[in-house]
Design a protein around this motif. Structure first.
Motif, PDB file in Angstrom:
ATOM      1  N   GLY A  53       0.821  -1.196   0.000  1.00 19.79           N
ATOM      2  CA  GLY A  53       0.000   0.000   0.000  1.00 19.79           C
ATOM      3  C   GLY A  53       0.860   1.252   0.000  1.00 19.79           C
ATOM      4  O   GLY A  53       2.083   1.194  -0.152  1.00 19.79           O
ATOM      5  N   SER A  54       0.243   2.401   0.206  1.00 21.17           N
ATOM      6  CA  SER A  54       0.972   3.669   0.116  1.00 21.17           C
ATOM      7  C   SER A  54       2.071   3.782   1.169  1.00 21.17           C
ATOM      8  O   SER A  54       3.144   4.325   0.897  1.00 21.17           O
ATOM      9  N   ARG A  55       1.850   3.257   2.372  1.00 20.66           N
ATOM     10  CA  ARG A  55       2.875   3.342   3.413  1.00 20.66           C
ATOM     11  C   ARG A  55       4.101   2.508   3.048  1.00 20.66           C
ATOM     12  O   ARG A  55       5.245   2.973   3.170  1.00 20.66           O
ATOM     13  N   ARG A  70       3.440   9.871   2.486  1.00 20.19           N
ATOM     14  CA  ARG A  70       2.463   8.824   2.207  1.00 20.19           C
ATOM     15  C   ARG A  70       1.266   9.357   1.439  1.00 20.19           C
ATOM     16  O   ARG A  70       0.763   8.710   0.514  1.00 20.19           O
ATOM     17  N   LEU A  71       0.780  10.546   1.810  1.00 19.41           N
ATOM     18  CA  LEU A  71      -0.385  11.102   1.116  1.00 19.41           C
ATOM     19  C   LEU A  71      -0.065  11.404  -0.341  1.00 19.41           C
ATOM     20  O   LEU A  71      -0.915  11.229  -1.224  1.00 19.41           O
ATOM     21  N   SER A  74      -0.063   8.154  -2.133  1.00 21.32           N
ATOM     22  CA  SER A  74      -1.451   7.730  -2.304  1.00 21.32           C
ATOM     23  C   SER A  74      -2.118   8.481  -3.445  1.00 21.32           C
ATOM     24  O   SER A  74      -2.862   7.902  -4.252  1.00 21.32           O
ATOM     25  N   THR A  75      -1.856   9.785  -3.539  1.00 18.34           N
ATOM     26  CA  THR A  75      -2.429  10.593  -4.618  1.00 18.34           C
ATOM     27  C   THR A  75      -1.939  10.115  -5.979  1.00 18.34           C
ATOM     28  O   THR A  75      -2.714  10.000  -6.939  1.00 18.34           O
ATOM     29  N   LYS A  78      -3.615   6.845  -6.975  1.00 16.64           N
ATOM     30  CA  LYS A  78      -4.978   7.056  -7.475  1.00 16.64           C
ATOM     31  C   LYS A  78      -4.948   7.571  -8.900  1.00 16.64           C
ATOM     32  O   LYS A  78      -5.762   7.175  -9.732  1.00 16.64           O
ATOM     33  N   GLU A  83      -4.023   0.101  -6.782  1.00 16.62           N
ATOM     34  CA  GLU A  83      -4.207  -0.004  -5.341  1.00 16.62           C
ATOM     35  C   GLU A  83      -3.568  -1.306  -4.888  1.00 16.62           C
ATOM     36  O   GLU A  83      -3.281  -2.196  -5.701  1.00 16.62           O
TER      37      GLU A  83
END
Length: 276
Positions: A53-55, A70-71, A74-75, A78, A83
């Motif tokens: 995952g993103s982390r 991390r954000l 994640s962006t 997307k 995912e």
């Protein structure tokens, strides 16, 4: 790339460039070079560690000297349409008006061409920018029946690929996809229901449900896309087209007893002669 003053129609220009006509009217924003580099590496890591995952991706990137929060990771994920692939509770809901269909392939013996088709979208990096690739695949033979490129994740290029596959090869009995908004949309499911094709959808985040298409993405990326730096959408279309012709006609598969997808698809369609 598209000249609206040209004597050729916009639709015809889009067809010649190999992009969805629906994406012609979308003006893609410039993506910073640093983000493009991160997206390329995220894509590569995602193929090797689909459960990340993103982390975890943030930490893997940091271990290589590529620092991003991390954000931000994640962006970018997307934007790329990826995912972490693992079975998890389905806490999300489809978009309003979108229906999620059950998964029909569990314990189903797929024994012939055109019994089950699958569709998926993947991210394709270029020298500057990126596009998305959609492919329709026959489960029995692994043959790519149709594909399209687009600069957006709009459903239009997915519909075009399905319509081409149906026009050339007829209808499958079952059509499988993930729960992406493109495939749960009314416009997409309508073209299947109108042809009495049963609709199957993966469990959310369950990579094994569409494993044959995931293997296709791994092959095309490591054997073609990552070896190139496409300068334009036409360059990407030409390179991917050459590879998929090779993949269908010449690349043997161990799972097909060393046959090519073309051999597995077309030979199985031939009727067995009846002894006199």
């Amino acid at each position: 790339m598209i000249n609206r003053d040209h004597k050729l129609s916009v639709k015809r220009q889009a067809a010649l460039l190999g992009i969805s006509r629906g994406s012609v009217y979308y003006l893609q924003r410039e993506v910073p070079e640093a983000d493009l580099a991160l997206m390329l590496r995220i894509d590569q890591l995602h193929l090797d560690y689909p459960f990340a995952g993103s982390r975890m991706l943030r930490d893997l990137l940091a271990g290589e000297g590529l620092h991003a929060g991390r954000l931000h990771v994640s962006t970018l994920m997307k934007r790329m349409g990826i995912e972490a692939l693992y079975r998890k509770p389905n806490t999300s809901k489809p978009e309003p008006g979108h229906k999620v269909y059950p998964y029909l392939l569990r314990k189903l013996a797929v024994t012939r061409p055109n019994q089950v088709w699958a569709i998926d979208i993947t991210y394709v990096p270029m020298a500057r920018g990126f596009v998305y690739l959609v492919a329709v695949v026959d489960w029995f033979s692994r043959r790519v029946l149709a594909w399209r490129l687009s600069i957006t994740m709009d459903v239009g290029f997915c519909i075009e690929a399905v319509e081409e596959a149906v026009a050339r090869y007829g209808c499958p009995e079952i059509f499988n996809s993930d729960q992406g908004s493109q495939f749960t949309s009314i416009a997409f499911t309508k073209i299947l229901k109108d042809r009495n094709i049963e609709i199957s959808m993966d469990g959310r985040g369950a990579w094994k449900d569409n494993v044959f298409v995931e293997r296709l993405w791994r092959s095309i990326k490591y054997e073609e896309i990552y070896l190139r730096a496409y300068a334009s959408v036409p360059d990407a279309r030409a390179g991917i087209g050459r590879y998929l012709s090779f993949y269908n006609a010449k690349r043997p598969h161990s799972s097909l007893d060393r046959k090519t997808p073309d051999q597995a698809y077309f030979n199985a369609l031939q009727p067995i002669p009846v002894a006199a």
